[in-house]
Design an enzyme around this catalytic site. Structure first.
Site, PDB file in Angstrom:
ATOM      1  N   GLU A 192       0.814  -1.218   0.000  1.00 55.63           N
ATOM      2  CA  GLU A 192       0.000   0.000   0.000  1.00 55.63           C
ATOM      3  C   GLU A 192       0.847   1.267   0.000  1.00 55.63           C
ATOM      4  O   GLU A 192       1.244   1.758   1.050  1.00 55.63           O
ATOM      5  CB  GLU A 192      -0.946   0.013   1.215  1.00 55.63           C
ATOM      6  CG  GLU A 192      -1.808   1.280   1.261  1.00 55.63           C
ATOM      7  CD  GLU A 192      -2.835   1.301   2.395  1.00 55.63           C
ATOM      8  OE1 GLU A 192      -2.863   0.361   3.211  1.00 55.63           O
ATOM      9  OE2 GLU A 192      -3.604   2.266   2.459  1.00 55.63           O
ATOM     10  N   LYS A 250      -2.456  -2.088  -3.156  1.00 53.18           N
ATOM     11  CA  LYS A 250      -3.515  -1.230  -2.596  1.00 53.18           C
ATOM     12  C   LYS A 250      -3.135   0.236  -2.798  1.00 53.18           C
ATOM     13  O   LYS A 250      -2.478   0.841  -1.955  1.00 53.18           O
ATOM     14  CB  LYS A 250      -3.714  -1.544  -1.107  1.00 53.18           C
ATOM     15  CG  LYS A 250      -4.709  -0.627  -0.405  1.00 53.18           C
ATOM     16  CD  LYS A 250      -5.206  -1.206   0.903  1.00 53.18           C
ATOM     17  CE  LYS A 250      -6.071  -0.186   1.642  1.00 53.18           C
ATOM     18  NZ  LYS A 250      -6.777  -0.745   2.791  1.00 53.18           N
TER      19      LYS A 250
HETATM   20  P1  13P Z   1      -9.504   4.178   3.959  1.00 62.28           P
HETATM   21  O1  13P Z   1     -10.309   3.427   2.946  1.00 62.28           O
HETATM   22  O2  13P Z   1     -10.340   4.778   5.063  1.00 62.28           O
HETATM   23  O3  13P Z   1      -8.542   5.127   3.345  1.00 62.28           O
HETATM   24  O4  13P Z   1      -8.635   3.094   4.730  1.00 62.28           O
HETATM   25  C1  13P Z   1      -8.013   2.105   4.027  1.00 62.28           C
HETATM   26  C2  13P Z   1      -6.769   1.727   4.702  1.00 62.28           C
HETATM   27  O5  13P Z   1      -6.595   0.588   5.067  1.00 62.28           O
HETATM   28  C3  13P Z   1      -5.716   2.736   4.874  1.00 62.28           C
HETATM   29  O6  13P Z   1      -4.508   2.110   5.199  1.00 62.28           O
END
Ligand code: 13P
Length: 336
Positions: free
Chosen positions: A176, A218
């Site tokens: 991510e 992600k």
């Molecule tokens: P949000 O969808 O609220 O941005 O959170 C996703 C997430 O896991 C952030 O690390």
């Protein structure tokens, strides 16, 4: 034994997405503050188990749930482990393993995500506790002066070392790299920064011998900064998002699950729907939303036992709407 490629594919089962319920102690307190509920261990367990016990959502629309360390070890009041509730619904439990974004020394306004020390041992424990996948969030902020190449490099390197350790442990890494929506930057600037970031991330993953078929990406969508005067349409957001990925994300990656990053529930669904209307992409494109799957549910709950059903219903509704969006067949009318 299932291997990482199978787990990664299961995480992006068509029509399903991931529930991000891994808010750290600080973040969940902020969420609970917004409904005037005290953030006690019991309240956190209760709220989260309502979500996980929502059969309609969990069986049909949620392929996996990202948990915080505390939740992976918690049981409901009947002594059933929350992990088992998730497993019994046919969904996969996952675990956030990073230790948060910390100030990058000598680089004003930038962060690097920490948590590599001792990670091998923690992953072994998490695997024994039932985690099938993990998450590490790197944060890239935008302003006139940032991000620096150093910030992108440091975060990409950490993401690659984390991913390699996960795969060694038989755990699928969610990779991510979040380019933040905060600020007044344009969608074009978001495109540029996300492109630079993803390019570097995949360069490092490859260098660290990470099997791209055994990860889940992600990312953020390509979107205007929150304070930008222009507001792009969801068609523009979708087109630019896919174009950016075509330039940077190898086709072996089985799936891309978006974060919502501060978009409203409806925006996040609408944008995902437009993205999935575009044909001919090699990846499954789904969601891994936190706020955009939970905002209504949290509001409906209010920390009150009597609101359990309303909370559950609100969550099931958002999960269903986002499932429709993964097929590009959602419309506003279905919100009612
Ligand atoms: P949000 O969808 O609220 O941005 O959170 C996703 C997430 O896991 C952030 O690390």
């Amino acid at each position: 034994m299932t291997n990482i490629n199978e787990i990664a594919t299961q995480m992006v089962t068509p029509g399903k997405g991931i529930l991000a319920a891994d808010e750290s102690s600080g973040t969940i307190k902020k969420r609970f503050d917004s409904i005037n509920v005290e953030s006690t261990e019991e309240n956190r367990m209760n709220y989260r188990r309502i979500l996980f016990e929502t059969q309609e959502a969990m069986q049909n629309y949620i392929s996996g749930v990202i948990l915080f360390d505390e939740t992976l070890r918690q049981s409901n009041k009947d002594g059933k482990k929350l992990v088992d509730i998730i497993n019994d619904a046919g969904s996969l439990p996952g675990i956030k393993v990073d230790m948060g974004a910390k100030e990058l020394a000598l680089m004003s306004g930038e962060t690097v995500t920490e948590g590599l020390d001792g990670l091998r041992e923690r992953l072994e424990e998490y695997s024994n506790l039932g985690a099938k996948f993990a998450k590490w969030r790197a944060v890239i902020a935008i302003s006139d002066k940032i991000p620096s190449t150093l910030c992108i490099d440091a975060n990409s390197h950490a993401l690659a070392r984390y991913s390699a350790l996960c795969q060694e442990a038989g755990i699928v890494p969610i990779v991510e790299p979040e380019v933040l929506m905060d600020g007044s930057h344009t969608i074009e600037r978001c495109y540029e920064v996300t492109k630079d970031t993803l390019t570097k991330v995949f360069e490092e993953l490859t260098k660290h011998k990470v099997d791209l078929k055994g990860i889940c990406l992600k990312p953020n969508m390509i979107i205007d900064g929150k304070e930008c005067s222009k507001k792009s349409s969801s068609e523009e957001i979708a087109k630019m998002t896919i174009n950016c990925f075509k330039e940077t994300v190898p086709s072996e990656v089985p799936g891309i699950v978006f974060l919502s990053g501060g978009q409203s529930e409806i925006e996040a669904t609408e944008n995902l729907n437009e993205i999935n209307k575009i044909e001919g992409t090699p990846w499954n494109l789904s969601f891994s939303y936190g706020r955009a799957l939970q905002a209504s549910a949290l509001k409906a709950w209010q920390g009150n036992h009597e609101n359990e059903e309303a909370c559950s219903k609100a969550f099931a509704h958002r999960a269903k709407m986002n499932s429709l969006a993964t097929k590009g067949v959602w419309s506003k009318e279905q919100e009612n």
